[in-house]
Design a protein around this motif. Structure first.
Motif, PDB file in Angstrom:
ATOM      1  N   ASN A 116     -13.356   7.921  -8.230  1.00 34.96           N
ATOM      2  CA  ASN A 116     -13.862   7.933  -9.605  1.00 34.96           C
ATOM      3  C   ASN A 116     -13.106   6.965 -10.505  1.00 34.96           C
ATOM      4  O   ASN A 116     -13.642   6.468 -11.500  1.00 34.96           O
ATOM      5  N   GLN A 117     -11.832   6.706 -10.172  1.00 37.84           N
ATOM      6  CA  GLN A 117     -11.050   5.773 -10.983  1.00 37.84           C
ATOM      7  C   GLN A 117     -11.578   4.342 -10.886  1.00 37.84           C
ATOM      8  O   GLN A 117     -11.298   3.523 -11.759  1.00 37.84           O
ATOM      9  N   ILE A 118     -12.326   4.059  -9.834  1.00 42.40           N
ATOM     10  CA  ILE A 118     -12.918   2.726  -9.698  1.00 42.40           C
ATOM     11  C   ILE A 118     -13.928   2.491 -10.814  1.00 42.40           C
ATOM     12  O   ILE A 118     -13.966   1.431 -11.444  1.00 42.40           O
TER      13      ILE A 118
ATOM     14  N   PHE B 233       0.854  -1.188   0.000  1.00 41.10           N
ATOM     15  CA  PHE B 233       0.000   0.000   0.000  1.00 41.10           C
ATOM     16  C   PHE B 233       0.895   1.246   0.000  1.00 41.10           C
ATOM     17  O   PHE B 233       1.775   1.385   0.853  1.00 41.10           O
ATOM     18  N   ASN B 234       0.664   2.133  -0.947  1.00 38.58           N
ATOM     19  CA  ASN B 234       1.475   3.350  -1.085  1.00 38.58           C
ATOM     20  C   ASN B 234       0.608   4.572  -0.815  1.00 38.58           C
ATOM     21  O   ASN B 234      -0.294   4.888  -1.595  1.00 38.58           O
ATOM     22  N   PHE B 235       0.881   5.260   0.293  1.00 40.48           N
ATOM     23  CA  PHE B 235       0.105   6.444   0.634  1.00 40.48           C
ATOM     24  C   PHE B 235       0.804   7.191   1.762  1.00 40.48           C
ATOM     25  O   PHE B 235       1.696   6.660   2.422  1.00 40.48           O
ATOM     26  N   ASN B 236       0.362   8.390   1.971  1.00 44.91           N
ATOM     27  CA  ASN B 236       0.843   9.201   3.093  1.00 44.91           C
ATOM     28  C   ASN B 236      -0.374   9.742   3.836  1.00 44.91           C
ATOM     29  O   ASN B 236      -1.217  10.429   3.243  1.00 44.91           O
ATOM     30  N   LEU B 237      -0.459   9.427   5.123  1.00 45.78           N
ATOM     31  CA  LEU B 237      -1.571   9.928   5.916  1.00 45.78           C
ATOM     32  C   LEU B 237      -1.350  11.399   6.226  1.00 45.78           C
ATOM     33  O   LEU B 237      -0.347  11.782   6.828  1.00 45.78           O
ATOM     34  N   GLN B 238      -2.283  12.229   5.796  1.00 51.43           N
ATOM     35  CA  GLN B 238      -2.151  13.665   5.997  1.00 51.43           C
ATOM     36  C   GLN B 238      -3.005  14.157   7.156  1.00 51.43           C
ATOM     37  O   GLN B 238      -2.660  15.130   7.823  1.00 51.43           O
ATOM     38  N   ASP B 239      -4.131  13.499   7.396  1.00 49.93           N
ATOM     39  CA  ASP B 239      -5.026  13.907   8.475  1.00 49.93           C
ATOM     40  C   ASP B 239      -4.589  13.296   9.798  1.00 49.93           C
ATOM     41  O   ASP B 239      -4.034  12.191   9.842  1.00 49.93           O
TER      42      ASP B 239
ATOM     43  N   ILE C 129     -19.403  16.353  11.372  1.00 48.99           N
ATOM     44  CA  ILE C 129     -18.059  16.685  10.902  1.00 48.99           C
ATOM     45  C   ILE C 129     -17.631  15.722   9.790  1.00 48.99           C
ATOM     46  O   ILE C 129     -18.026  14.552   9.784  1.00 48.99           O
ATOM     47  N   PRO C 130     -16.807  16.174   8.847  1.00 55.03           N
ATOM     48  CA  PRO C 130     -16.339  15.271   7.780  1.00 55.03           C
ATOM     49  C   PRO C 130     -15.372  14.225   8.324  1.00 55.03           C
ATOM     50  O   PRO C 130     -14.634  14.466   9.283  1.00 55.03           O
ATOM     51  N   LEU C 131     -15.372  13.053   7.699  1.00 57.44           N
ATOM     52  CA  LEU C 131     -14.519  11.944   8.132  1.00 57.44           C
ATOM     53  C   LEU C 131     -13.390  11.739   7.124  1.00 57.44           C
ATOM     54  O   LEU C 131     -13.626  11.804   5.911  1.00 57.44           O
ATOM     55  N   PRO C 132     -12.168  11.481   7.591  1.00 62.80           N
ATOM     56  CA  PRO C 132     -11.051  11.228   6.670  1.00 62.80           C
ATOM     57  C   PRO C 132     -11.200   9.871   5.985  1.00 62.80           C
ATOM     58  O   PRO C 132     -11.283   8.832   6.662  1.00 62.80           O
ATOM     59  N   LEU C 133     -11.238   9.860   4.667  1.00 62.52           N
ATOM     60  CA  LEU C 133     -11.489   8.622   3.924  1.00 62.52           C
ATOM     61  C   LEU C 133     -10.377   7.600   4.146  1.00 62.52           C
ATOM     62  O   LEU C 133     -10.647   6.406   4.328  1.00 62.52           O
TER      63      LEU C 133
ATOM     64  N   LEU D  39      -7.622  -0.663  -3.536  1.00 65.08           N
ATOM     65  CA  LEU D  39      -7.540  -0.085  -2.194  1.00 65.08           C
ATOM     66  C   LEU D  39      -6.630   1.140  -2.186  1.00 65.08           C
ATOM     67  O   LEU D  39      -6.911   2.123  -1.496  1.00 65.08           O
ATOM     68  N   ASN D  40      -5.524   1.095  -2.937  1.00 63.81           N
ATOM     69  CA  ASN D  40      -4.635   2.257  -3.004  1.00 63.81           C
ATOM     70  C   ASN D  40      -5.354   3.470  -3.596  1.00 63.81           C
ATOM     71  O   ASN D  40      -5.147   4.606  -3.153  1.00 63.81           O
ATOM     72  N   MET D  41      -6.196   3.219  -4.601  1.00 66.07           N
ATOM     73  CA  MET D  41      -6.981   4.322  -5.181  1.00 66.07           C
ATOM     74  C   MET D  41      -7.931   4.927  -4.150  1.00 66.07           C
ATOM     75  O   MET D  41      -8.066   6.151  -4.031  1.00 66.07           O
ATOM     76  N   LEU D  42      -8.586   4.067  -3.384  1.00 65.28           N
ATOM     77  CA  LEU D  42      -9.543   4.561  -2.387  1.00 65.28           C
ATOM     78  C   LEU D  42      -8.834   5.316  -1.274  1.00 65.28           C
ATOM     79  O   LEU D  42      -9.321   6.353  -0.804  1.00 65.28           O
ATOM     80  N   ILE D  43      -7.688   4.798  -0.829  1.00 61.33           N
ATOM     81  CA  ILE D  43      -6.944   5.473   0.237  1.00 61.33           C
ATOM     82  C   ILE D  43      -6.476   6.850  -0.221  1.00 61.33           C
ATOM     83  O   ILE D  43      -6.462   7.812   0.550  1.00 61.33           O
ATOM     84  N   ASP D  44      -6.127   6.962  -1.495  1.00 60.81           N
ATOM     85  CA  ASP D  44      -5.707   8.249  -2.054  1.00 60.81           C
ATOM     86  C   ASP D  44      -6.890   9.157  -2.370  1.00 60.81           C
ATOM     87  O   ASP D  44      -6.707  10.293  -2.806  1.00 60.81           O
TER      88      ASP D  44
END
Length: 575
Positions: free
Chosen positions: A288-290, A203-209, A359-363, A279-284
């Motif tokens: 819409n790419q799905i 899984f390639n991502f960076n948690l920003q929230d 409040i909004p939730l971090p995806l 899953l990487n697309m959703l985490i990012d």
């Protein structure tokens, strides 16, 4: 060299070999998938999605049956059974067979994961390394855990989570001294993967929230939803496999399973293979790419369609995984459980944000935490899920919600289903695993090895005086009544004749058949020791007769069982 040092060296070697096998399998599968799907155009319906699963499953089944003599299917339940009932001996062919069969299955679109085949491969490497070095069953079991930890660590780059998974799912119980070899194997597996394919993670991502405590009510609800979905996942897999087993022949299973799977992939391409790219697309946050992967929905830009699309994938993915495995493919449900969890978490946060209340939730957070929740519920491994996802995220930012959601999901699932999906699969096949260390030791005692044959039998037509003659030479106070066909008719104890044994008239007239009585319980020679102890407990007896197809064999006493149990316990501690 001490035994401990020798085991440490072996654990390192097993970790390296497991890492090599994991890297080989992962690269082969990605090559096959790229070769088969690189030329697809999203604007056209790719009918090859319907054909690929049948080809892959057929090739995997034929290769497994006629070349390796090792047909695919679930891997982890077989490893658990080999540890419990086969003295931790795993067939040598499994050190390489699952690499080929699972590569064909997943590469051609089989909707299963590579973790279980790699775990089987690593476990088989550990078991056969132990056999080669003439180690006992306990040390072979430890090396099986080393192989499993090395394989999981190589796939995810999560050495701590891999060790805990090996302990929680494979080994169940382990001593502190045995913990070190698992750490070494896990580290070596991870290092091997890094050296060969770099630090590229699954899984390639960076948690920003950042984690916000105000989100905890939503995590509570997410945990309960994960528990319900975990229950659905397990029952959908088991139910689908049961339906497939009811089909007449293996060829019918391959055709039906491959065809249904193919049509699922045709309409819902994200179900293809492991699904980690999705899953990487959703985490990012690129939901819409799905839809772009589907020729039927790529032109539609509607957020509500995304909800429906992802909801259908949650419902279909367990069925697709079960169809792949029961049709003859090779793989596991480790990755599908993570996949379903990730989509569930994204769907949960996305739908809440879409309707815009509170409040909004971090995806990304909810996607990762739900992966942990569903894995904990399906596999009954909450600690493994927590540390695996924590390591994947690269820190402990989400540690609190991971712990909370996994606990809630686990409690929700176990309230309705006590056993994990692996144990349920074994039970459905009539393979009962011991629930505790005591039961495991008892199961190791063969009832035929504790039968006492020094009790003197007597015929039911004999007289009391004949029994008294036996009393004079016997050292026991129980006498089985056996006829000419060696069938047990009843038993007599000294207490039964104490009042009349000195009556000279009855000695010559009283038949044994009129004095005998039925034993409180009868043991069968084919029963396991746990069932035998249940009969002792229920009857309150200290000695019970053993028969085989009605033929009397002897007696079993509690004292003999306890003595055998004590010897095995001492021997196990010494090992």
């Amino acid at each position: 060299m001490s035994n401990q040092s020798f085991i440490l060296i072996l654990s390192g070697i097993i970790g390296v070999l497991s890492g090599l096998a994991a890297v080989l399998l992962k690269e082969v599968v990605h090559f096959i998938q790229l070769f088969l799907t690189e030329g697809f155009y999203v604007e056209y319906a790719n009918f090859m999605y319907i054909i690929y699963p049948i080809v892959g499953i057929s090739a995997a089944y034929l290769l497994g049956k006629y070349v390796f003599k090792d047909v695919g299917g679930h891997g982890i339940p077989d490893v658990l059974f080999n540890i419990s009932k086969m003295q931790s001996i795993i067939p040598r062919v499994k050190t390489y067979s699952r690499i080929f069969t699972s590569a064909l299955t997943v590469g051609f679109g089989g909707s299963v994961g590579l973790e279980a085949p790699m775990l089987v491969t690593g476990s088989a490497i550990g078991s056969n390394m132990g056999l080669l070095m003439h180690l006992n069953a306990k040390k072979r079991t430890l090396l099986i855990g080393c192989g499993a930890a090395g394989a999981i660590s190589a796939i995810f780059g999560a050495p701590i989570g891999a060790v805990i998974f090996a302990i929680e799912v494979i080994l169940m119980e382990i001593s502190t001294a045995s913990f070190i070899p698992l750490l070494i194997a896990s580290v070596m597996g991870s290092l091997t993967s890094m050296l060969l394919i770099g630090e590229e993670a699954t899984f390639n991502f960076n948690l920003q929230d950042q984690f916000i405590a105000a989100h905890m009510p939503y995590y509570l609800l997410l945990g309960m939803v994960c528990g319900v979905v975990s229950l659905y996942f397990s029952r959908a897999v088991l139910r689908t496999e049961k339906i497939m087993e009811g089909l007449e022949s293996q060829m019918i299973r391959i055709l039906y399973g491959g065809a249904f799977l193919g049509f699922m992939l045709f309409f819902f391409p994200p179900i293809y293979g492991e699904g980690y790219d999705t899953l990487n697309m959703l985490i990012d946050g690129n939901a819409n790419q799905i839809l772009e992967k589907s020729p039927f929905f790529s032109a539609i830009e509607n957020p509500y369609l995304i909800l429906i699309f992802l909801g259908m994938i949650i419902l279909l993915k367990p069925i697709a995984s079960a169809l792949t495995l029961s049709a003859g493919g090779s793989g596991g449900i480790f990755a599908p459980s993570l996949y379903v969890g990730g989509i569930l978490g994204f769907l949960f946060a996305y739908s809440k944000n879409l309707f815009g209340f509170h409040i909004p939730l971090p995806l990304a957070h909810f996607t990762l935490v739900a992966m942990c929740g569903v894995m904990a519920g399906v596999q009954h491994a909450p600690l493994s899920a927590i540390f695996l996802i924590a390591e994947i995220t690269g820190g402990y930012e989400l540690f609190v919600p991971l712990m909370f959601v996994s606990a809630i999901s686990y409690i929700t699932t176990t309230y309705y289903q006590k056993d994990s999906i692996y144990v349920k699969q074994l039970k459905d096949k009539g393979r009962q695993l011991p629930e505790s260390k005591d039961q495991e030791l008892l199961d190791m005692i063969d009832i035929s090895h504790v039968i006492e044959r020094d009790l003197l039998p007597i015929h039911p037509d004999a007289y009391l005086k004949d029994l008294i003659d036996l009393v004079k030479i016997s050292k026991r106070n129980i006498f089985p009544v056996v006829d000419e066909n060696k069938e047990l008719r009843g038993i007599i104890t000294l207490d039964d004749i104490r009042d009349i044994m000195f009556d000279s008239e009855k000695q010559s007239t009283q038949r044994i058949g009129s004095l005998m009585h039925s034993p409180p319980e009868i043991l069968l020679s084919t029963e396991n020791m746990q069932k035998a102890m249940d009969k002792f407990e229920k009857s309150g007896a200290w000695n019970l007769p053993v028969v085989d197809d009605g033929v009397y064999l002897g007696f079993v006493s509690k004292s003999r069982i306890f003595n055998s149990y004590r010897k095995r316990l001492i021997r196990q501690k010494q090992d």
